[in-house]
Design a protein around this motif. Structure first.
Motif, PDB file in Angstrom:
ATOM      1  N   ARG A  75       0.987  -1.137   0.074  1.00  0.00           N
ATOM      2  CA  ARG A  75      -0.122   0.034   0.278  1.00  0.00           C
ATOM      3  C   ARG A  75       1.198   1.445  -0.041  1.00  0.00           C
ATOM      4  O   ARG A  75       0.647   2.499   1.030  1.00  0.00           O
ATOM      5  CB  ARG A  75      -0.955  -0.397   1.456  1.00  0.00           C
ATOM      6  CG  ARG A  75      -1.733  -0.974   0.703  1.00  0.00           C
ATOM      7  CD  ARG A  75      -2.745  -1.396   1.599  1.00  0.00           C
ATOM      8  NE  ARG A  75      -3.880  -2.285   2.121  1.00  0.00           N
ATOM      9  CZ  ARG A  75      -4.098  -3.175   2.841  1.00  0.00           C
ATOM     10  NH1 ARG A  75      -4.603  -2.953   4.058  1.00  0.00           N
ATOM     11  NH2 ARG A  75      -5.351  -4.353   2.502  1.00  0.00           N
ATOM     12  N   THR A  76       1.533   1.382  -0.599  1.00  0.00           N
ATOM     13  CA  THR A  76       2.317   2.007  -0.833  1.00  0.00           C
ATOM     14  C   THR A  76       2.314   3.171  -2.462  1.00  0.00           C
ATOM     15  O   THR A  76       1.584   2.168  -3.919  1.00  0.00           O
ATOM     16  CB  THR A  76       3.818   2.385  -1.177  1.00  0.00           C
ATOM     17  OG1 THR A  76       4.834   1.389  -2.091  1.00  0.00           O
ATOM     18  CG2 THR A  76       4.430   2.137   0.351  1.00  0.00           C
ATOM     19  N   ARG A 135      -6.121   6.030  -2.421  1.00  0.00           N
ATOM     20  CA  ARG A 135      -5.935   6.713  -1.303  1.00  0.00           C
ATOM     21  C   ARG A 135      -6.383   7.152  -0.841  1.00  0.00           C
ATOM     22  O   ARG A 135      -6.492   7.384   0.885  1.00  0.00           O
ATOM     23  CB  ARG A 135      -3.986   7.421  -1.935  1.00  0.00           C
ATOM     24  CG  ARG A 135      -3.087   8.034  -0.910  1.00  0.00           C
ATOM     25  CD  ARG A 135      -3.237   6.025   0.039  1.00  0.00           C
ATOM     26  NE  ARG A 135      -2.152   6.795   0.950  1.00  0.00           N
ATOM     27  CZ  ARG A 135      -2.468   6.088   2.393  1.00  0.00           C
ATOM     28  NH1 ARG A 135      -4.066   5.475   2.950  1.00  0.00           N
ATOM     29  NH2 ARG A 135      -1.419   6.436   2.924  1.00  0.00           N
ATOM     30  N   ARG A 140      -5.111   7.055   5.287  1.00  0.00           N
ATOM     31  CA  ARG A 140      -3.316   7.132   6.022  1.00  0.00           C
ATOM     32  C   ARG A 140      -2.813   6.362   7.365  1.00  0.00           C
ATOM     33  O   ARG A 140      -2.241   5.774   7.336  1.00  0.00           O
ATOM     34  CB  ARG A 140      -2.459   8.641   6.191  1.00  0.00           C
ATOM     35  CG  ARG A 140      -2.458   9.133   5.013  1.00  0.00           C
ATOM     36  CD  ARG A 140      -1.209  10.040   5.140  1.00  0.00           C
ATOM     37  NE  ARG A 140      -0.934  11.230   3.839  1.00  0.00           N
ATOM     38  CZ  ARG A 140      -0.367  10.133   2.795  1.00  0.00           C
ATOM     39  NH1 ARG A 140       0.113   9.098   2.784  1.00  0.00           N
ATOM     40  NH2 ARG A 140      -0.280  11.351   2.147  1.00  0.00           N
ATOM     41  N   ASN A 141      -3.936   5.987   7.907  1.00  0.00           N
ATOM     42  CA  ASN A 141      -4.055   5.655   8.970  1.00  0.00           C
ATOM     43  C   ASN A 141      -4.236   3.993   9.044  1.00  0.00           C
ATOM     44  O   ASN A 141      -4.888   3.141  10.837  1.00  0.00           O
ATOM     45  CB  ASN A 141      -4.436   5.852  10.306  1.00  0.00           C
ATOM     46  CG  ASN A 141      -3.795   7.642  10.545  1.00  0.00           C
ATOM     47  OD1 ASN A 141      -2.886   7.430  10.779  1.00  0.00           O
ATOM     48  ND2 ASN A 141      -5.059   8.844  10.844  1.00  0.00           N
TER      49      ASN A 141
END
Length: 142
Positions: A75-76, A135, A140-141
């Protein structure tokens, strides 16, 4: 709900929104006469019969995008992965859909010599928006 299933839904919705962006740019470019100016006969009409299948297919390709971000370790670089999937989508369209499902031939050259460039550009829009929205929706968490 399981995180993988949640992400699967996010990717489908992101692919659908990517298809909406792709369709909007495709329609706007045709309205401005860009494809015609380049000798390409891609002139869609903004109708339900044109937009609904595009949205559905965008969502289904979003499921292909899910395969690139489904694992927590991968997940980047969501947008970059969306762009790569859009190249796969373009290849599918140019080498399978056009020659087998339409009368335009391989690469859609029956629509004009520069058709492959327009298809690649429009699908890169899909990939960029799909990666961005996936995204953004995922956060982000997680």
């Amino acid at each position: 709900m399981n995180n993988s299933r949640s992400l699967l839904c996010v990717c489908f919705c992101a692919g659908l929104l990517g298809a909406l962006a792709n369709s909007s740019v495709t329609w706007l470019a045709a309205k401005l006469g860009l494809p015609q100016w380049c000798g390409v006969d891609l002139v869609p009409q903004w109708t339900a019969a044109w937009i609904y299948p595009r949205l559905l297919w965008g969502g289904l390709w979003g499921l292909v995008f899910f395969m690139t971000v489904g694992s927590p370790r991968s997940r980047t670089q969501w947008v970059r992965k969306g762009l790569w999937v859009s190249v796969l989508l373009s290849a599918w369209q140019l080498f399978y859909i056009y020659p087998n499902r339409t009368a335009f031939g391989v690469l859609g050259l029956g629509l004009g010599t520069l058709t492959p460039l327009f298809i690649l550009f429009y699908n890169l829009i899909w990939g960029g928006f799909t990666g961005f929205f996936a995204r953004a929706f995922w956060g982000r968490n997680r």
